[in-house]
Structures are given as structure tokens and as C-alpha cells.
Design a protein around this motif. Structure first.
Motif, PDB file in Angstrom:
ATOM      1  N   LEU A  93      38.351  31.581  27.135  1.00 45.39           N
ATOM      2  CA  LEU A  93      38.190  30.066  27.176  1.00 45.39           C
ATOM      3  C   LEU A  93      38.299  29.639  29.281  1.00 45.39           C
ATOM      4  CD1 LEU A  93      40.051  29.057  24.447  1.00 45.39           C
ATOM      5  CD2 LEU A  93      38.015  27.870  24.814  1.00 45.39           C
ATOM      6  N   ASN A  94      38.256  30.598  29.618  1.00 49.09           N
ATOM      7  CA  ASN A  94      38.506  30.769  31.266  1.00 49.09           C
ATOM      8  C   ASN A  94      40.267  29.798  31.701  1.00 49.09           C
ATOM      9  OD1 ASN A  94      35.724  31.353  32.045  1.00 49.09           O
ATOM     10  ND2 ASN A  94      35.280  28.718  31.683  1.00 49.09           N
ATOM     11  N   LEU A  95      40.812  30.026  30.652  1.00 53.05           N
ATOM     12  CA  LEU A  95      41.941  29.445  30.449  1.00 53.05           C
ATOM     13  C   LEU A  95      43.064  30.808  31.603  1.00 53.05           C
ATOM     14  CD1 LEU A  95      42.279  27.356  28.115  1.00 53.05           C
ATOM     15  CD2 LEU A  95      41.808  26.529  29.970  1.00 53.05           C
ATOM     16  N   GLU A  96      42.421  32.064  31.816  1.00 48.07           N
ATOM     17  CA  GLU A  96      43.889  32.844  32.259  1.00 48.07           C
ATOM     18  C   GLU A  96      44.349  32.397  33.160  1.00 48.07           C
ATOM     19  OE1 GLU A  96      42.178  36.519  34.484  1.00 48.07           O
ATOM     20  OE2 GLU A  96      43.775  37.743  33.052  1.00 48.07           O
ATOM     21  N   TRP A  97      43.962  31.767  34.611  1.00 48.28           N
ATOM     22  CA  TRP A  97      44.873  30.921  35.163  1.00 48.28           C
ATOM     23  C   TRP A  97      46.635  30.280  34.643  1.00 48.28           C
ATOM     24  CZ3 TRP A  97      45.581  25.730  35.263  1.00 48.28           C
ATOM     25  CH2 TRP A  97      44.366  24.905  34.536  1.00 48.28           C
ATOM     26  N   ALA A  98      45.959  29.575  33.559  1.00 48.65           N
ATOM     27  CA  ALA A  98      46.650  28.847  32.783  1.00 48.65           C
ATOM     28  C   ALA A  98      48.329  29.641  32.276  1.00 48.65           C
ATOM     29  CB  ALA A  98      46.064  27.646  32.080  1.00 48.65           C
ATOM     30  N   TRP A  99      47.232  30.944  31.474  1.00 47.61           N
ATOM     31  CA  TRP A  99      48.311  31.691  31.162  1.00 47.61           C
ATOM     32  C   TRP A  99      49.404  32.421  32.300  1.00 47.61           C
ATOM     33  CZ3 TRP A  99      48.667  34.332  26.596  1.00 47.61           C
ATOM     34  CH2 TRP A  99      50.077  35.686  26.585  1.00 47.61           C
ATOM     35  N   ARG A 100      49.258  32.590  32.822  1.00 46.96           N
ATOM     36  CA  ARG A 100      49.398  32.895  34.277  1.00 46.96           C
ATOM     37  C   ARG A 100      50.577  32.144  34.899  1.00 46.96           C
ATOM     38  NH1 ARG A 100      46.171  35.922  38.539  1.00 46.96           N
ATOM     39  NH2 ARG A 100      48.649  36.886  39.399  1.00 46.96           N
ATOM     40  N   PHE A 101      50.236  30.944  34.872  1.00 43.83           N
ATOM     41  CA  PHE A 101      51.057  29.541  35.629  1.00 43.83           C
ATOM     42  C   PHE A 101      52.209  29.992  34.351  1.00 43.83           C
ATOM     43  CE2 PHE A 101      48.524  27.970  37.416  1.00 43.83           C
ATOM     44  CZ  PHE A 101      48.780  28.336  38.697  1.00 43.83           C
TER      45      PHE A 101
ATOM     46  N   GLN B 200      53.214  32.629  32.393  1.00 47.97           N
ATOM     47  CA  GLN B 200      54.527  33.498  32.360  1.00 47.97           C
ATOM     48  C   GLN B 200      55.555  33.444  33.291  1.00 47.97           C
ATOM     49  OE1 GLN B 200      52.535  37.727  31.446  1.00 47.97           O
ATOM     50  NE2 GLN B 200      52.682  36.906  28.799  1.00 47.97           N
ATOM     51  N   ASN B 201      55.046  32.644  34.470  1.00 46.55           N
ATOM     52  CA  ASN B 201      55.489  32.721  35.885  1.00 46.55           C
ATOM     53  C   ASN B 201      55.385  30.853  35.967  1.00 46.55           C
ATOM     54  OD1 ASN B 201      57.090  32.793  38.267  1.00 46.55           O
ATOM     55  ND2 ASN B 201      55.597  34.831  39.075  1.00 46.55           N
ATOM     56  N   PRO B 202      56.234  30.745  36.049  1.00 47.71           N
ATOM     57  CA  PRO B 202      56.200  29.173  36.377  1.00 47.71           C
ATOM     58  C   PRO B 202      56.685  29.071  38.038  1.00 47.71           C
ATOM     59  CG  PRO B 202      57.755  29.292  34.205  1.00 47.71           C
ATOM     60  CD  PRO B 202      57.575  30.991  34.602  1.00 47.71           C
ATOM     61  N   ARG B 203      57.755  29.791  38.480  1.00 48.24           N
ATOM     62  CA  ARG B 203      57.801  29.796  40.133  1.00 48.24           C
ATOM     63  C   ARG B 203      56.466  30.148  40.759  1.00 48.24           C
ATOM     64  NH1 ARG B 203      60.892  34.515  41.606  1.00 48.24           N
ATOM     65  NH2 ARG B 203      60.299  35.568  40.529  1.00 48.24           N
ATOM     66  N   ARG B 204      54.901  30.181  40.079  1.00 47.09           N
ATOM     67  CA  ARG B 204      54.064  30.311  40.383  1.00 47.09           C
ATOM     68  C   ARG B 204      53.269  28.608  40.723  1.00 47.09           C
ATOM     69  NH1 ARG B 204      50.504  34.767  40.204  1.00 47.09           N
ATOM     70  NH2 ARG B 204      48.425  33.672  40.200  1.00 47.09           N
ATOM     71  N   LEU B 205      53.638  27.651  39.617  1.00 47.54           N
ATOM     72  CA  LEU B 205      52.974  26.374  40.129  1.00 47.54           C
ATOM     73  C   LEU B 205      53.176  25.879  40.925  1.00 47.54           C
ATOM     74  CD1 LEU B 205      54.683  25.068  37.057  1.00 47.54           C
ATOM     75  CD2 LEU B 205      52.636  24.972  37.844  1.00 47.54           C
ATOM     76  N   GLY B 206      53.889  26.337  42.324  1.00 49.36           N
ATOM     77  CA  GLY B 206      54.440  25.726  43.180  1.00 49.36           C
ATOM     78  C   GLY B 206      52.537  25.603  43.804  1.00 49.36           C
ATOM     79  N   ARG B 207      51.936  26.426  43.797  1.00 48.37           N
ATOM     80  CA  ARG B 207      50.925  27.206  44.304  1.00 48.37           C
ATOM     81  C   ARG B 207      49.492  26.643  43.609  1.00 48.37           C
ATOM     82  NH1 ARG B 207      51.476  33.291  44.082  1.00 48.37           N
ATOM     83  NH2 ARG B 207      49.412  33.504  43.892  1.00 48.37           N
TER      84      ARG B 207
END
Ligand code: UDP
Length: 264
Positions: free
Chosen positions: A224-232, A234-241
Motif C-alpha cells: 500500500l506504499n505505507l512503509e513510511w507511516a509504519w516507520r513513524f 514504530q519510532n515516533p521520534r522520527r516524526l520531526g523528520r
């Protein structure tokens, strides 16, 4: 010319450059996964020391914004589209790329090739337990793999000296560096003359996934092209990025309008 260069030149081995598309002034490879793995394998045996950047939207936008970072991409031998944002951007510009080529998939494919063709690999980056875990997983999967060394990605200047000497002593054919952009690419460009390595590939957080510390998105989520959402997630600290993505898409939109205006 060193021996490797002479042999390659004699064999007329320098291959044709792979097809690319221009995104924000960077040449992104238009290859499917199999072609990308073959291009990477060819770079291992090409003369000199080569480097692959696995670029997502965040990396492309950072390099676009920063004159200090742009050369890290411009001097790469191959830039693959590691992220759905880059794939969508290419389509929006009317120059679609064949598919996403994720750094971690390239790591699996190249390691499989290295095991089958007796090439030495070295893993550099991530926390000590993560890189050791990744090494164990790769060795279990390919017992014959020539894993010539590994080291975590957290070191001071003194330890870096030892590390550089250690890598030079084992002369890996492939050096996977998983320290995030731009640190992983700078490690190569800052020390290129001391690194007798066939190919360096920046693979971001891949060792955490290979070693099982972080789980990759399940296949349906990836489809579904949603791997980026999965990674966020898993690690909400990435949200700033996260904000790099809309900024990247805006910059691509400006490029599209400019090209339309110029009738390209
Ligand atoms: N890392 C490292 N040294 C550092 C900072 C980070 O080895 O000084 C590692 C970190 O442990 C992680 C990877 O670099 O394994 C960065 O992963 P990130 O998710 O930021 O990269 P991405 O996949 O988004 O490019």
C-alpha cells in the motif's frame, strides 16, 4: 592504476551508465530491483572505489537545500530511489522510475551475490548489539559468506583511527554503512583515500531491521506504499523528520512548473 584498475581496463569492463531521471537536479537511477543489484555488483568490480546512495525524499530534499550536502549525491556512482516519495516525484515529473529500490533490499541482494561470488563484506553502523545481530543473521542465512568485519556506528576520533586501519587491513569488496545520511556518506568521502573498498553503500537503519531490533512493515503495508507511516509509528521520534516530505514534494512541484514553462 592499481592491479584492479588495470585488470578492469584490460577487460574493457567499464559498463554503460545506467538510465537516470532528474529529480531536483540529482540523477536518480531508473532500474528495477534486479537491475539495480546487477549495477551494484558491477560497481564492486569496476575500477576505483565506488559509492551508492539510497536516497529517500528526506535525503534528496536535504541535499537540494544544502550546498554542503549536494556534493555527497553528485559524487555518488549510483543513486537509487529508496522511498515512495521519490518514486511519486519521478511520476509527477513525467519521468516515472521502474520501482522503489530500498536500501535494505539492496543489502539482501548484494549480500546474496557476495556469498555466491566470494566477495568480502563489512558492516559499519548502528548500535553494537544491532550490528552484531545483523552479522549473525547474515552468517546464518549464508554460512559461506565472507563477512570480513563489523563495527558499530558510534566512535570517537581515536576509535575511528583504529576502525579505518581495521577496514584497510581486511579490504572489503563491499562496505555497508548504516549511520544515516549524511554521516554514512561522509565517512566515505572524508576517508576515501584510506578505504581500499570496492563499493560503499549507505543503508540507513537497515542493520536494526536485519538484526531484528526493528520490524519492517508487513508486506501488505509495503504494497500500500505505507512503509513510511509504519516507520513513524514504530519510532515516533522520527516524526520531526516527517516535514521533509511535503517540502520535498513542493520543491518537485516547482521543478515541474519550471520545466513546463520551459517546454521540456
Ligand atoms: N547511527 C549510527 N551512528 C550515529 C547515529 C546513528 O550508527 O552516530 C545509526 C542508528 O543506530 C541507526 C541508523 O544509524 O541504526 C540511522 O537510522 P535512520 O533510521 O536514521 O536512517 P534512515 O533509514 O532513515 O536513513
Amino acid at each position: 592504476m592499481n592491479i584492479k584498475e588495470e585488470t578492469a581496463a584490460a577487460a574493457g569492463e567499464e559498463k554503460k551508465a545506467p538510465p537516470t531521471v532528474d529529480i531536483l537536479g540529482f540523477a536518480i537511477a531508473n532500474l528495477d530491483m534486479t537491475e539495480a543489484a546487477a549495477a551494484a555488483a558491477a560497481l564492486v568490480d569496476a575500477p576505483g572505489s565506488r559509492r551508492i546512495v539510497t536516497a529517500n525524499a528526506e535525503i534528496l530534499y536535504a541535499a537540494h537545500q544544502s550546498p554542503a550536502l549536494a556534493p555527497l549525491l553528485r559524487t555518488a556512482d549510483l543513486i537509487v530511489p529508496d522511498g515512495i516519495g521519490v518514486v511519486k516525484a519521478a511520476a509527477r515529473l513525467g519521468r516515472p522510475v521502474k520501482e522503489r529500490v530500498a536500501g535494505i533490499d539492496l543489502l539482501w541482494r548484494l549480500t546474496e551475490w557476495a556469498a555466491a561470488n566470494d566477495r568480502g563484506i563489512y558492516l559499519l553502523g548502528a548500535q553494537p548489539a544491532a550490528v552484531a545481530g545483523a552479522a549473525a543473521v547474515l552468517l546464518k542465512k549464508w554460512p559461506g559468506l565472507r563477512l570480513v568485519g563489523w563495527h558499530d556506528g558510534y566512535f570517537d576520533a581515536e576509535e575511528k583511527e583504529r576502525l579505518l586501519r581495521g577496514i584497510a587491513a581486511v579490504r572489503p569488496d563491499i562496505l555497508f554503512v548504516a549511520m544515516g545520511f549524511p554521516a554514512q556518506d561522509r565517512f566515505f568521502t572524508d576517508h576515501q583515500e584510506r578505504l581500499p573498498v570496492g563499493l560503499t553503500v549507505g543503508v540507513g537503519g537497515s542493520f536494526d531491521v536485519v538484526g531484528g531490533r526493528i520490524r519492517r512493515a508487513p508486506a501488505p503495508v509495503r504494497r500500500l506504499n505505507l512503509e513510511w507511516a509504519w516507520r513513524f509509528a514504530q519510532n515516533p521520534r522520527r516524526l520531526g523528520r516527517f516535514w521533509a516530505l511535503p517540502r520535498f514534494l513542493l520543491a518537485v512541484e516547482r521543478q515541474r512548473r519550471r520545466e513546463k514553462h520551459l517546454g521540456q
